[in-house]
Enzyme design. Structure first.
Site: not given
Ligand code: DGL
Length: 280
Positions: A11-12, A74, A154, A189
């Site tokens: 994930d990011s 993600c 967050e 998300c």
């Molecule tokens: N993990 C990203 C998603 O599910 C959300 C956080 C980001 O913008 O990096 O879209």
């Protein structure tokens, strides 16, 4: 047949830990390696090309851990990079979260109208609309970007006045009194499931909230079965955490998403080297 290599999850940042949590519950035998690209979060405001380059670097690092499958936990990366990643990693199975999220939405809607909230990049790419309409072509899809929700999640502000005010401001216009409104809200998300309680409080019980965590875990289980990749029975499976910035923050904020305490000492700081494709 069994395969005792770990599953790589990416994930990011920490949001994908909501998917990891569902995978732990559904697949207790599996060893998991999780990478959060916290140094470059958020992905959701970046261009598709940038997200694709970052995601490629991330999965290449997971490959160094000899993973047997990659889960893109993600939504942003799944919506813009799943195809290129699956191609680059062939024959390794790669699973994203958008199709499982769409499946959860289609299973929940009674009136054929689904709202999807996500990052700007996911909304811009329209992947949810395509995935939902591929599964149920007559369903109406209304999409909305809610970038502030990422920051609230967050920050650990999962409820309270400020969070509810932001939810009202973003979401109430989607559900006008007396209008033809969606009966299902897909949390598109991985950060958003921790806000589910506050969202339900604002929207009430006429709207069903779904996310992709459990359906993704089911898709992973099916893929393991299909390919004879499930881990042999073991007493205790392992989870390894890696982040590209601040293990302390990953552990603190990540514990909220994972629903279990993560110790800073359990989080390895890693560096993502640019992939060849990303440099050209
Ligand atoms: N993990 C990203 C998603 O599910 C959300 C956080 C980001 O913008 O990096 O879209």
């Amino acid at each position: 047949m069994s395969d005792n290599r770990p599953i790589g999850v990416f994930d990011s940042g920490m949001g994908g830990l909501t998917v990891l949590k569902a995978m732990r519950a559904a697949l207790p035998e599996e060893d998991l390696v999780y990478l959060g690209d916290t140094a470059r979060l958020p992905y959701g405001t970046k261009s598709a090309d940038t997200v694709r380059a970052y995601a490629l670097q991330a999965v290449q690092l997971l490959m160094q851990h000899d993973v047997k499958m990659v889960v893109i936990a993600c939504n942003t990366a799944s919506s813009v990079a799943l195809g290129p990643l699956a191609e680059a990693l062939k024959p390794l199975p790669v699973i994203g979260v958008v199709e499982p999220g769409a499946e959860a939405g289609c299973a929940a809607t009674q009136n054929g109208h689904i709202a999807v909230i996500a990052t700007e990049s996911t909304v811009r790419g329209g992947a949810y609309e395509r995935a939902i309409n591929a599964q149920a072509k007559d369903v109406t899809v209304t999409q909305l970007a809610c970038p502030l929700f990422v920051a609230l999640a967050e920050e650990g502000w999962t409820d309270g006045e400020v969070t509810e005010a932001a939810i009202e401001r973003y979401l109430l216009p989607l559900f006008p009194e007396g209008g033809e409104v969606p009966d299902t809200l897909v949390l598109g998300c991985t950060h958003f499931p921790v806000l589910a309680g506050a969202i339900s409080k604002v929207l009430g019980d006429k709207v069903t909230l779904v996310d992709s965590a459990e359906t993704t875990a089911r898709a992973v289980a099916a893929k393991l079965d299909e390919n004879g990749l499930a881990h042999a029975p073991q007493k205790k499976s392992a989870v390894r955490f890696m982040a590209t910035d601040s293990p302390d923050r990953f552990a603190r904020v990540g514990s909220v998403f994972f629903g279990e305490e993560i110790e800073p000492g359990d989080v390895e700081l890693v560096d993502l080297k640019p992939a060849a494709a990303a440099q050209s």
